[in-house]
Design a protein around this motif. Structure first.
Motif: not given
Length: 1058
Positions: A8, A336, A403, A449
């Motif tokens: 993230g 994330g 992610p 992300c």
């Protein structure tokens, strides 16, 4: 090699594009849910603002001047418009309107309290500044402020989870005028530095070691708490109104052996466990010890007010961050994992084995709310367009790129985090890996992300062209509906909300009425006036015209207004009392079959003729059903399968049905509600219907229904990592194949529960992922895929399960399961199941995790200390009241089926505040004062009290109230003179102004108009008020809160000794 970077991490330049459900009117939100009439019926010529809000800013463009859709990434510029009108009486000023749902941030959102963020924290470039609500804000959820550490409790059990990255805010102080609102700026590169960590404060008591109390920055807009905290000094503690906190007794020293005050979010967890021990009142055998005092009601766990905002990072340090309580006020940064608004798990660490889960007594489930409204200060969900190839997916399990998929072999291949399969990376999606093992473009791609992202669907996701937005209104014109004013109220409401329907040539509308026959209306523009077409056959129904019954709203607006104004007069002398409800919705469905859409039915009497006719069943007229009637619960089941079969057919052709029941009699909601439940719709219940009280509520409910963020012809599936699989879905939908649920309609208020089970052993320390994919069509005909991903750690430690349990989610999941059992199981058995659920969890904790050896104490895990209180509230709720009316219980069951967690908690545990001293209470900057315990000990005959549960707002007037206070607040000289049809007005005195301000704020928080009911002691209305005081002992045998805790402890002792 460097340590892996969390998925993230901030990205540089995310792709931008038009958000889903884009509306072209920057004034749409103010026009839809928020600008609702307050305490007065709707006017046919002037639409009043909602919930006491001012009309839109002068910069908002009128609805008639909506331009076409903005190109991707374009930012709408507010246009000039008429000046703001003067507010009518009882209108709370200061709530700005703005851009509609669909403009960034998408789907609209709740407004933050003023000054939710310090002025020193810079907002991300191009995003709405923290603390300033963007256009189209939704009310904030309710918060409470915790107080110091309670006496008589021992805290040495599993520590409550840390909430890392949670920016803390000082308590309200000075405030500053809110910045003017406008269209939000375009999203720029969100690669900003994270805000500085705020000062840490403990959950209760004084700040923890190393924490400092930070005064509010000068000039910042302070957080306005919804519940005012106690008057003692509190340092911005952050806790849900229903979070596991307890009342305190200031000045009482802690018990010997107790732990220091519990820590706040973000503080390092102590090594020992945290728990609550209630003592010393219960002996070894379960009886009260000789000479021991009873449990002090002031020391038992209760929700504690909070007024601070939590800044929550979903992942930090490459680890999942436990979410804040569902009913707290929080702002999420998606780093994330998805926002907990969209998906929450009952336990924030996944047990490695099924045996470990069984030992805990808890359940493993997800609560999914895919279109939930975000906070206005949160970044909007990014739209990603992969072109004709569509989004990257696993070729084995069809999971979407997220992610947590790991790229290997210099980015040429990736490993699916759901099924473990290794796939080739598409050539046009290839990117080299950096030294940390991540793709070099990971921070620039939202799908790599962010836990929540929306993909543009390609042709392969469509079996036909995206459907238009079709709204069909079906109105009961039988004699009962005409005489009670329900027909006129429905027509007036529809006439006003037509302007709130999505603009554009794809928006279509149709109208029909029914009694013993069905009446369609030709709305073709070339006709001088609408033409009525009657369908007399209510057994084998048909549609008289294949076209011109449903027409574009832009072509028939004048005909619609004329027709809706004429319908009450056309049928004012009718003597037809029968209702062909089933035949009417079947005929309307035939008209909508080729397109799908929303069918909104206004029904006032029991369907008595034609297809799907219902007969008055046994006991339907009785308000009381004896406890000895073992078959009474069967009246909560549908009478037959006719309506169920119709509903399945409706769902197949993407028709979503909402039913507005405006009645004074029994209508068999148990049978009627099957149609909304299967088609993804909703039941609205106005009983006993009053044209004075309910017209404005009907209008507000209808307006929010058509204007809230929503989607059509949706399909949803939840995928899990290896070792976990979906067991069952619960909610309002149609299910034709085991893995998917079909949703003809889905909106921001609907939640779906997904129960999970183990099919293999998980690895301790690894992560288990859950992914929800929702394929749907926006109201503007855009096909989208909203993908929500959550990855949680696995554990083989039982103490970790209790430490990371999510109280609100755990309870709401069981609430939904109990609601499913009520129609098929006698209520006494359901109550027993509910109680055993609570006992088994506490028994497991006491047996395997507790460190206190005294059997005279009731040990509660810190994260679940309010579980007994919520369990007792559920046992005494409307759905489980044997003496309750059948329709009331049926409506409760249907409502719980799709209710979200923030709305479910107040449904069973309402909020009560004192009204008589509102103008003198210290509220610490909050509009709504601190709530009172739900006990009659806190209700005085000299007082006036307000109790609300998100559906109803009861005002109780004591018999000995000061007449001056009664006159000032309610406008009546005595309690006896206030009529049953009470309509609150605002008078020129501080108490009346404060009361109106409080009610307006509650309505904003609950996103519901909340009809007011006046209650008096000794009357049926007073009994209804006291039935919500769940801490009291019930004459019919219900235990008080203290007695229930004693009962729980006795049962645990018996099981421990057996």
């Amino acid at each position: 090699m460097a340590a892996p970077v969390p998925p993230g991490a901030p990205r540089q330049q995310p792709p931008t594009g038009p958000p889903p459900n884009f509306q072209q009117n920057p004034n749409a939100l103010a026009d839809n849910f928020q600008n609702m009439n307050l305490n007065r019926p709707p006017s046919s010529n002037t639409r009043q603002p909602p919930f006491g809000q001012p009309p839109p800013f002068s910069s908002s463009a009128p609805a008639s001047q909506r331009p076409g859709p903005f190109p991707p990434g374009a930012v709408p510029r507010p246009a000039s418009g008429p000046p703001t009108p003067t507010l009518p009486p009882n209108m709370a000023p200061g709530r700005p309107s703005g851009a509609p749902f669909g403009q960034p941030p998408p789907f609209g959102s709740r407004p933050p309290p003023p000054g939710a963020f310090p002025s020193s924290m810079p907002p991300s470039a191009g995003s709405p500044p923290y603390g300033a609500p963007p256009p189209g804000a939704r009310p904030s959820p309710v918060n409470m402020m915790p107080s110091g550490a309670p006496s008589g409790f021992i805290s040495n059990g599993p520590p409550a989870p840390t909430f890392q990255g949670g920016q803390r805010f000082a308590p309200p102080g000075s405030s500053q005028q809110q910045a003017p609102m406008g269209a939000p700026p375009a999203m720029g590169p969100p690669g900003r530095a994270p805000p500085q960590a705020g000062a840490m404060h403990p959950f209760m008591g004084s700040p923890g070691a190393g924490a400092s109390q930070v005064p509010p920055p000068s000039g910042m807009n302070q957080v306005a708490p919804t519940f005012g905290g106690p008057p003692q000094a509190m340092s911005g503690s952050v806790v849900s109104p229903y979070a596991p906190q307890m009342s305190s007794q200031p000045g009482v020293p802690p018990m010997p052996g107790s732990m220091p005050p519990p820590r706040m979010y973000g503080m390092p967890p102590p090594m020992q466990n945290q728990m609550t021990a209630i003592s010393p009142v219960i002996g070894q055998t379960g009886g009260t010890q000789p000479g021991a005092s009873k449990i002090d009601p002031n020391q038992i766990p209760r929700p504690i007010p909070s007024s601070s905002v939590i800044l929550h990072d979903t992942r930090q340090g490459n680890q999942a961050n436990p979410p804040p309580p569902a009913t707290s006020d929080y702002i999420v940064r998606d780093t994330g994992n998805c926002s907990p608004r969209y998906m929450r798990c009952t336990i924030n660490q996944i047990p490695c084995t099924a045996d470990l889960l069984t030992t805990s007594g808890m359940q493993l489930a997800l609560l999914v709310q895919p279109l939930a409204l975000p906070h206005p200060s949160e970044e909007p969900i990014q739209i990603v367009d992969f072109g004709e190839g569509g989004p990257v997916r696993c070729s084995r399990c069809k999971g979407y790129i997220n992610p947590f998929m790991k790229f290997i072999d210099q980015g040429r291949r990736f490993i699916c985090n759901l099924c473990g399969f290794t796939d080739e990376t598409p050539r046009d999606y290839h990117c080299n890996l950096g030294p940390d093992g991540r793709r070099r473009d990971a921070d620039e791609r939202p799908e790599l992300c962010r836990g929540t992202v929306e993909f543009v669907a390609t042709k392969e996701y469509m079996v036909r062209e995206p459907m238009p937005a079709v709204y069909f209104f079906l109105i009961d014109v039988s004699m009962n509906a005409i005489q009670t004013g329900a027909t006129a109220a429905a027509c007036s409401s529809i006439n006003q909300v037509i302007a709130d329907l999505p603009e554009g040539p794809r928006t279509m509308v149709g109208i029909a009425t029914f009694d013993s026959t069905i009446h369609f209306y030709n709305l073709k523009r070339v006709l001088q006036q609408p033409q009525m077409l009657i369908v007399p056959d209510v057994q084998d129904v048909y549609t008289p015209l294949q076209t011109d019954v449903i027409v574009p709203v832009s072509e028939c607006r004048q005909h619609l207004e004329l027709l809706l104004e004429s319908i009450p007069t056309m049928f004012e002398n009718t003597r037809t009392s029968e209702s062909a409800f089933g035949a009417a919705i079947k005929a309307a469905f035939l008209a909508m079959k080729s397109t799908g859409g929303k069918l909104m039915v206004f029904q006032s009497v029991l369907p008595s003729i034609g297809l799907g006719a219902l007969a008055a069943r046994e006991a339907e007229g009785r308000s009381n059903i004896s406890a000895g009637d073992k078959e009474a619960h069967k009246l909560l089941q549908p009478a037959d399968k006719t309506l169920k079969d119709m509903a399945v057919e409706f769902a197949e052709y993407q028709v979503c049905v909402d039913v507005f029941i405006t009645t004074k009699t029994y209508v068999d909601i148990a049978s009627i509600s099957v149609i909304p439940k299967v088609t993804g719709g909703q039941v609205y219940y106005y009983h006993p219907f009053s044209v004075v009280l309910d017209s404005v509520k009907l209008y507000n409910d209808l307006r929010w229904n058509v204007s809230r963020p929503q989607g059509f012809e949706a399909v949803m599936r939840v995928r899990c990592s290896q070792g976990i699989q979906v067991q069952e879905y619960h909610g309002n939908f149609c299910k034709r194949i085991p893995t998917d649920v079909d949703l003809p309609g889905i909106d921001c208020d609907k939640a779906i529960m997904v129960t999970l089970k183990h099919d293999d052993k998980l690895q301790d320390g690894a992560e288990c992922a859950f992914q929800c994919a929702l394929l749907y069509t926006t109201v503007y005909g855009e096909r989208r895929i909203r993908v929500t991903t959550l990855s949680l750690p696995c554990t083989s430690n039982l103490s970790n399960l209790f430490r990371m349990a999510d109280l609100d989610t755990q309870f709401v999941c069981f609430l939904k399961q109990a609601a499913r059992e009520i129609p098929i199981t006698p209520p006494l058995h359901v109550r027993e199941q509910v109680t055993n659920f609570c006992i088994n969890i506490l028994l497991s904790y006491r047996k395997f995790c507790a460190t206190v050896s005294s059997s005279g104490q009731l040990i509660l895990p810190e994260a679940l200390k309010l579980l007994p209180l919520y369990t007792l509230a559920l046992i005494k709720s409307a759905g489980l009241r044997i003496e309750g009316k059948i329709d009331d219980r049926s409506f409760w069951i249907n409502y719980v089926s799709s209710v979200s967690t923030p709305s479910a908690i107040p449904l069973v545990y309402p909020r009560m505040i004192a009204v008589h001293d509102l103008d003198t209470q210290e509220v610490n900057g909050s509009i709504v004062p601190a709530p009172l315990p739900l006990s009659s000990e806190h209700v005085s005959d000299e007082g006036i009290y307000l109790l609300e549960n998100g559906q109803d707002c009861l005002i109780y007037v004591g018999n000995s109230v000061n007449p001056d206070i009664l006159q000032q607040s309610l406008g009546v000289p005595s309690a006896d003179q206030g009529g049953a049809e009470f309509n609150l007005q605002q008078y020129d005195n501080p108490l009346s102004k404060k009361l109106n301000e409080v009610i307006n704020e509650i309505r904003r928080q609950r996103c519901s108009f909340l009809r007011l009911r006046l209650c008096r002691k000794g009357e049926q209305s007073g009994m209804a008020f006291f039935s919500y005081l769940i801490e009291d002992k019930v004459p019919t045998g219900g235990l008080s809160y203290v007695e229930f805790l004693v009962h729980i402890h006795r049962q645990i002792q018996m099981k421990m000794s057996s």
